[in-house]
Design a protein around this motif. Sequence first.
Motif, PDB file in Angstrom:
ATOM      1  N   VAL A 142      10.005  -3.712 -15.361  1.00 43.88           N
ATOM      2  CA  VAL A 142       8.733  -4.335 -15.698  1.00 43.88           C
ATOM      3  C   VAL A 142       8.280  -5.199 -14.520  1.00 43.88           C
ATOM      4  CG1 VAL A 142       9.815  -6.346 -16.785  1.00 43.88           C
ATOM      5  CG2 VAL A 142       7.520  -5.662 -17.492  1.00 43.88           C
ATOM      6  N   GLN A 143       6.983  -5.343 -14.380  1.00 44.83           N
ATOM      7  CA  GLN A 143       6.456  -6.199 -13.323  1.00 44.83           C
ATOM      8  C   GLN A 143       6.552  -7.671 -13.721  1.00 44.83           C
ATOM      9  OE1 GLN A 143       2.448  -4.810 -12.474  1.00 44.83           O
ATOM     10  NE2 GLN A 143       3.212  -3.537 -10.793  1.00 44.83           N
TER      11      GLN A 143
ATOM     12  N   GLY B  61       5.681 -11.198 -14.835  1.00 47.16           N
ATOM     13  CA  GLY B  61       4.644 -11.592 -15.774  1.00 47.16           C
ATOM     14  C   GLY B  61       4.603 -10.749 -17.028  1.00 47.16           C
ATOM     15  N   GLY B  62       5.324  -9.650 -17.018  1.00 46.16           N
ATOM     16  CA  GLY B  62       5.344  -8.749 -18.162  1.00 46.16           C
ATOM     17  C   GLY B  62       6.314  -9.196 -19.247  1.00 46.16           C
ATOM     18  N   SER B  63       6.441  -8.331 -20.264  1.00 44.06           N
ATOM     19  CA  SER B  63       7.276  -8.641 -21.425  1.00 44.06           C
ATOM     20  C   SER B  63       8.173  -7.468 -21.773  1.00 44.06           C
ATOM     21  CB  SER B  63       6.400  -8.965 -22.643  1.00 44.06           C
ATOM     22  OG  SER B  63       5.608 -10.106 -22.415  1.00 44.06           O
ATOM     23  N   LEU B  64       9.289  -7.781 -22.353  1.00 43.61           N
ATOM     24  CA  LEU B  64      10.196  -6.790 -22.927  1.00 43.61           C
ATOM     25  C   LEU B  64      10.797  -7.383 -24.201  1.00 43.61           C
ATOM     26  CD1 LEU B  64      12.263  -5.469 -19.865  1.00 43.61           C
ATOM     27  CD2 LEU B  64      10.600  -4.165 -21.192  1.00 43.61           C
TER      28      LEU B  64
ATOM     29  N   ARG C  86       9.846 -19.180 -22.658  1.00 46.75           N
ATOM     30  CA  ARG C  86       9.493 -17.800 -22.307  1.00 46.75           C
ATOM     31  C   ARG C  86      10.196 -16.775 -23.194  1.00 46.75           C
ATOM     32  NH1 ARG C  86      10.923 -15.750 -17.488  1.00 46.75           N
ATOM     33  NH2 ARG C  86      12.790 -17.071 -17.273  1.00 46.75           N
TER      34      ARG C  86
ATOM     35  N   LYS D 205      10.288 -12.988 -14.811  1.00 49.56           N
ATOM     36  CA  LYS D 205      10.346 -13.299 -13.386  1.00 49.56           C
ATOM     37  C   LYS D 205      11.400 -12.404 -12.721  1.00 49.56           C
ATOM     38  CE  LYS D 205       9.486 -18.187 -14.461  1.00 49.56           C
ATOM     39  NZ  LYS D 205      10.004 -19.559 -14.314  1.00 49.56           N
TER      40      LYS D 205
ATOM     41  N   VAL E 177      13.042  -6.791 -13.079  1.00 48.46           N
ATOM     42  CA  VAL E 177      11.695  -7.338 -12.968  1.00 48.46           C
ATOM     43  C   VAL E 177      11.273  -7.272 -11.504  1.00 48.46           C
ATOM     44  CG1 VAL E 177      10.190  -9.294 -13.433  1.00 48.46           C
ATOM     45  CG2 VAL E 177      12.196  -8.896 -14.877  1.00 48.46           C
TER      46      VAL E 177
ATOM     47  N   ASN F 152       9.072 -12.942 -22.491  1.00 50.65           N
ATOM     48  CA  ASN F 152       7.711 -12.991 -21.961  1.00 50.65           C
ATOM     49  C   ASN F 152       7.697 -13.663 -20.589  1.00 50.65           C
ATOM     50  OD1 ASN F 152       6.778 -11.879 -24.417  1.00 50.65           O
ATOM     51  ND2 ASN F 152       6.520 -13.923 -25.311  1.00 50.65           N
ATOM     52  N   SER F 153       6.612 -13.478 -19.875  1.00 45.97           N
ATOM     53  CA  SER F 153       6.445 -14.099 -18.553  1.00 45.97           C
ATOM     54  C   SER F 153       7.670 -13.867 -17.677  1.00 45.97           C
ATOM     55  CB  SER F 153       6.175 -15.605 -18.705  1.00 45.97           C
ATOM     56  OG  SER F 153       5.037 -15.839 -19.498  1.00 45.97           O
TER      57      SER F 153
END
Length: 115
Positions: A12-13, A15-18, A66, A86, A113, A83-84
């Motif tokens: 995930v980039q 700022g993304g979420s999992l 987060r 890093k 990430v 979330n968010s």
Amino acid sequence: QVQLVESGGGLVQAGGSLRLSCVASGRDFSANAMGWYRQAPGKQRDLVARITSYGSTNYADSVKGRFTISRDNAKNTVYLQMNSLKPEDTAVYYCKVERFSGPYWGQGTQVTVSS
């Protein structure tokens, strides 16, 4: 036979979420504390978040605000909403069930990430 199976990891980039899930089988763990740990390459395995059988939670300082841990005792499942994200959250994430005679661990799920 007790098994803990994690899922939900991936790439995930920033700022993304999992959302990670850990399904426990083989016995009822509703009375056990459960938690998520992570281990980055070359580092020790550290606590990320923990939830007691009553729903009391605690978090590593680095993820407070987060990440959210939750559990569904009817499904014998513990979740970790992240979330968010890093780049420093990149690690293998492990599920743990605490018990007096020694913990149960899952096999881990990779979270990567990208910046």
